[in-house]
Design a protein around this motif. Structure first.
Motif, PDB file in Angstrom:
ATOM      1  N   CYS A 191      -2.747   2.215 -14.357  1.00 54.22           N
ATOM      2  CA  CYS A 191      -3.428   1.442 -13.308  1.00 54.22           C
ATOM      3  C   CYS A 191      -4.317   0.369 -13.900  1.00 54.22           C
ATOM      4  CB  CYS A 191      -4.309   2.369 -12.469  1.00 54.22           C
ATOM      5  SG  CYS A 191      -3.341   3.545 -11.564  1.00 54.22           S
TER       6      CYS A 191
ATOM      7  N   THR B  62       0.845  -1.188   0.000  1.00 50.70           N
ATOM      8  CA  THR B  62       0.000   0.000   0.000  1.00 50.70           C
ATOM      9  C   THR B  62       0.883   1.242   0.000  1.00 50.70           C
ATOM     10  OG1 THR B  62      -1.586   1.346   1.217  1.00 50.70           O
ATOM     11  CG2 THR B  62      -0.356  -0.235   2.532  1.00 50.70           C
ATOM     12  N   ILE B  63       0.539   2.167  -0.892  1.00 53.14           N
ATOM     13  CA  ILE B  63       1.264   3.448  -0.967  1.00 53.14           C
ATOM     14  C   ILE B  63       0.237   4.487  -0.526  1.00 53.14           C
ATOM     15  CG2 ILE B  63       2.545   5.019  -2.479  1.00 53.14           C
ATOM     16  CD1 ILE B  63       2.734   2.539  -4.469  1.00 53.14           C
ATOM     17  N   ALA B  64       0.333   4.935   0.724  1.00 48.34           N
ATOM     18  CA  ALA B  64      -0.765   5.736   1.289  1.00 48.34           C
ATOM     19  C   ALA B  64      -0.295   6.542   2.488  1.00 48.34           C
ATOM     20  CB  ALA B  64      -1.898   4.800   1.699  1.00 48.34           C
TER      21      ALA B  64
ATOM     22  N   LEU C  35      -1.553  -1.839 -10.273  1.00 51.12           N
ATOM     23  CA  LEU C  35      -2.001  -0.896  -9.239  1.00 51.12           C
ATOM     24  C   LEU C  35      -3.515  -0.739  -9.187  1.00 51.12           C
ATOM     25  CD1 LEU C  35      -0.634   1.063  -7.123  1.00 51.12           C
ATOM     26  CD2 LEU C  35      -1.215   2.892  -8.719  1.00 51.12           C
TER      27      LEU C  35
ATOM     28  N   THR D  66       3.183   8.035   2.417  1.00 50.93           N
ATOM     29  CA  THR D  66       3.303   9.252   1.610  1.00 50.93           C
ATOM     30  C   THR D  66       3.196  10.513   2.456  1.00 50.93           C
ATOM     31  OG1 THR D  66       0.925   9.166   1.286  1.00 50.93           O
ATOM     32  CG2 THR D  66       2.307   8.194  -0.454  1.00 50.93           C
TER      33      THR D  66
ATOM     34  N   LEU E  49      -5.952   1.941  -7.825  1.00 50.91           N
ATOM     35  CA  LEU E  49      -5.836   3.335  -7.373  1.00 50.91           C
ATOM     36  C   LEU E  49      -7.135   3.789  -6.706  1.00 50.91           C
ATOM     37  CD1 LEU E  49      -4.174   6.277  -9.080  1.00 50.91           C
ATOM     38  CD2 LEU E  49      -6.557   6.548  -8.504  1.00 50.91           C
TER      39      LEU E  49
ATOM     40  N   LEU F 229      -2.110  10.452  -1.880  1.00 50.83           N
ATOM     41  CA  LEU F 229      -0.839  10.707  -2.554  1.00 50.83           C
ATOM     42  C   LEU F 229      -0.384  12.162  -2.369  1.00 50.83           C
ATOM     43  CD1 LEU F 229      -1.269   8.499  -5.763  1.00 50.83           C
ATOM     44  CD2 LEU F 229      -0.013   7.984  -3.676  1.00 50.83           C
TER      45      LEU F 229
ATOM     46  N   LYS G 282      -1.721  -1.034  -4.023  1.00 52.06           N
ATOM     47  CA  LYS G 282      -2.804  -0.045  -4.063  1.00 52.06           C
ATOM     48  C   LYS G 282      -2.238   1.303  -3.664  1.00 52.06           C
ATOM     49  CE  LYS G 282      -5.233   1.473  -0.827  1.00 52.06           C
ATOM     50  NZ  LYS G 282      -6.304   1.855   0.090  1.00 52.06           N
ATOM     51  N   SER G 283      -2.879   2.342  -4.139  1.00 50.66           N
ATOM     52  CA  SER G 283      -2.486   3.663  -3.652  1.00 50.66           C
ATOM     53  C   SER G 283      -3.692   4.331  -3.022  1.00 50.66           C
ATOM     54  CB  SER G 283      -1.922   4.516  -4.786  1.00 50.66           C
ATOM     55  OG  SER G 283      -2.929   4.810  -5.726  1.00 50.66           O
TER      56      SER G 283
ATOM     57  N   VAL H 277       5.380   8.130  -7.725  1.00 54.76           N
ATOM     58  CA  VAL H 277       4.692   6.825  -7.611  1.00 54.76           C
ATOM     59  C   VAL H 277       4.483   6.244  -9.011  1.00 54.76           C
ATOM     60  CG1 VAL H 277       2.503   5.706  -6.957  1.00 54.76           C
ATOM     61  CG2 VAL H 277       3.623   7.276  -5.364  1.00 54.76           C
TER      62      VAL H 277
END
Ligand SMILES: Cc1ncc(COP(=O)(O)OP(=O)(O)O)c(N)n1
Ligand SMILES: Cc1nc(C(=O)O)sc1CCOP(=O)(O)O
Length: 448
Positions: free
Chosen positions: A139, A15-17, A108, A46, A110, A88, A84-85, A97
């Protein structure tokens, strides 16, 4: 040669969050969801938000390099395919990203997080177009709610028809599939798949409970199911059910909107399994006793046990078709299952209101001799009289509550002497099914 234990490969997801200090949304929600759904979760933070259930108070965005290093650390060591993001924050982070997603060929999902529902911006205004033009095309799936879909598509989304138009517009930006979640519309999610130009509806129900973190949890669940091999529709259906359960199991926290409870749904499954196992053991104790069949009433006997916090018949397991006497032995007619009892279940549901620790009960044949044995064992005893029952009540509800009030707490034994066409009955209550089964067998051994 020694055999190696068989190990199933657990999917690793990222997870990018942002983080939510209140523990309800962002990476906290994502990692709890991943854990609940059996995938290994990793994270790249992030932004650090000072947030609680009433909204976002402050946000401290990390540098794009810090975000990239975290993704690098994970992806150069572990086999990550699905990510998942969420939040951001800035155009710079979105661009970084996008670079990392391409570099590591991540699939991804999103979640176009723009603002927290309780208040607070999570994406700078100018970053929306960067997200739409520079990240979305790379994505696999995006999961906007109605207002996020509107923002991405440049329109207002108020009806399911609007959602269809918006989904097509978003797909035109280059993403493979769009799921417009219906929590703010009609509880139906809409999947649009760009290559086949098809719409699929995923109906759901509006459920009551805390909803903070719903969007994050949904997109994390879709990611986890896709990583586990589900197709898009399967992942969307399962994720929707998961979120409904997580809302239903939410616990009050804070003064604002309570967070969803991702582990609640999973823990309940475990509780149900434990209750069924306990009940099977209890039935074996009864069937294995040469004496117990003496205690089976004309109408048959049932034994039930509730999961913690039970509030319906479906939360109480019992024997399908009850336990009857056959050739001098106790025999259960069917299997143990949830929802298999009405009478014993009502007794348990009623007593749970007074003492949540008393989760099991069994009904046995009334006799003076059995009551005397209960007294001899110094069991707490109470009773109710069907003649005093008010109209339009459930006898089991009313009678159990009556006996408990009379006794001052939940007794071990509740009896009534019957009524017109009603067999007199003794009920034994206890913490778990094997406890009441053992008690029943002990009593059966004491009488003729
Ligand atoms: C750090 C962070 N990321 C995302 C959100 C938005 O979460 P969401 O699941 O959409 O839920 P609500 O904000 O609607 O509760 C967030 N709040 N914080
Ligand atoms: C018919 C009946 N009356 C009971 C009482 O306690 O008065 S127990 C009982 C039998 C068990 O029913 P079920 O399978 O619905 O739990």
């Amino acid at each position: 040669m020694t055999e190696k234990p068989l190990k199933v490969k657990t999917p690793i997801v990222l997870t990018i969050a942002g983080s939510d200090s209140g523990g309800g949304a962002g990476i906290a929600a994502d990692l709890k969801t991943f854990a609940a759904l059996g995938v290994h979760g990793t994270c790249a933070i992030t932004s650090v938000t000072a947030q609680n259930t009433t909204g976002v108070l402050k946000a401290f965005d990390l540098t794009p390099e810090t975000v990239a290093s975290q993704i690098e650390a994970v992806c150069t060591d572990m086999e990550v395919r699905w990510a998942k993001s969420g939040m951001l924050a800035s155009s710079e982070i979105v661009r970084e990203v996008a670079k990392e997603v391409r570099k590591h060929e991540l699939s991804l999902v999103l979640d176009p997080v723009i603002a927290a529902e309780a208040g607070g911006n999570l994406l700078r205004k100018e970053a929306l177009s960067v997200l739409a033009e520079e990240l979305l095309p790379f994505c696999k799936v995006t999961t906007p709610n109605a207002s996020e879909a509107g923002a991405l598509a440049g329109m207002t989304v108020k009806t399911p028809e609007d959602a269809k138009v918006a989904a097509r517009k978003i797909a035109d930006l280059g993403v493979e599939a769009v799921i417009v979640t219906g929590g703010h519309l009609d509880a139906t999610d809409l999947i649009y798949e760009a290559d086949s130009e098809t719409f699929t509806r995923v109906p759901g129900t509006f459920v009551k409970g805390g909803t903070h973190g719903t969007g994050c949890t949904y997109s994390a669940a879709v990611t986890a199911f896709l990583a586990s091999g589900e197709d898009l529709e399967g992942a969307a259906r399962k994720a929707k059910k998961f979120v409904e359960q997580a809302i239903l199991r939410s616990r009050p926290a804070g003064r604002g909107v309570s967070p969803v409870n991702q582990l609640g749904a999973v823990l309940e499954e475990k509780e149900r399994y434990l209750v069924l196992r306990e009940l099977k053991d209890a039935v074996s104790i009864l069937e294995g006793s040469p004496d117990f069949s003496k205690l089976i009433p004309e109408v048959g006997c049932n034994i039930g046990m509730a999961i913690p916090e039970a509030d319906s018949y479906e939360d109480i397991a019992a024997v399908e078709g009850r336990i009857v006497r056959h050739r001098g032995r106790a025999v259960s007619v069917g299997c143990v299952d949830f929802g298999a009892s009405r009478h014993v279940a009502r007794i348990i549901l009623s007593s749970l209101r007074y003492n949540p620790e008393i989760r099991a009960a069994i009904n046995v044949k009334y006799s003076m001799e059995l009551l005397a044995a209960c007294k001899e064992m110094k069991l707490g005893i109470s009773s109710f009289d069907r003649a005093e029952e008010p109209e339009n009540t459930s006898t089991m509800d009313w009678g159990t509550a009556e006996a408990i009030k009379k006794y001052g707490s939940v007794p071990k034994v509740i009896y009534d002497k019957g009524g017109s066409g009603k067999e007199p009955m003794i009920r034994l209550l206890g913490g778990c099914a094997t406890e009441v089964a053992k008690l029943a067998v002990e009593l059966a051994e004491k009488i003729q």
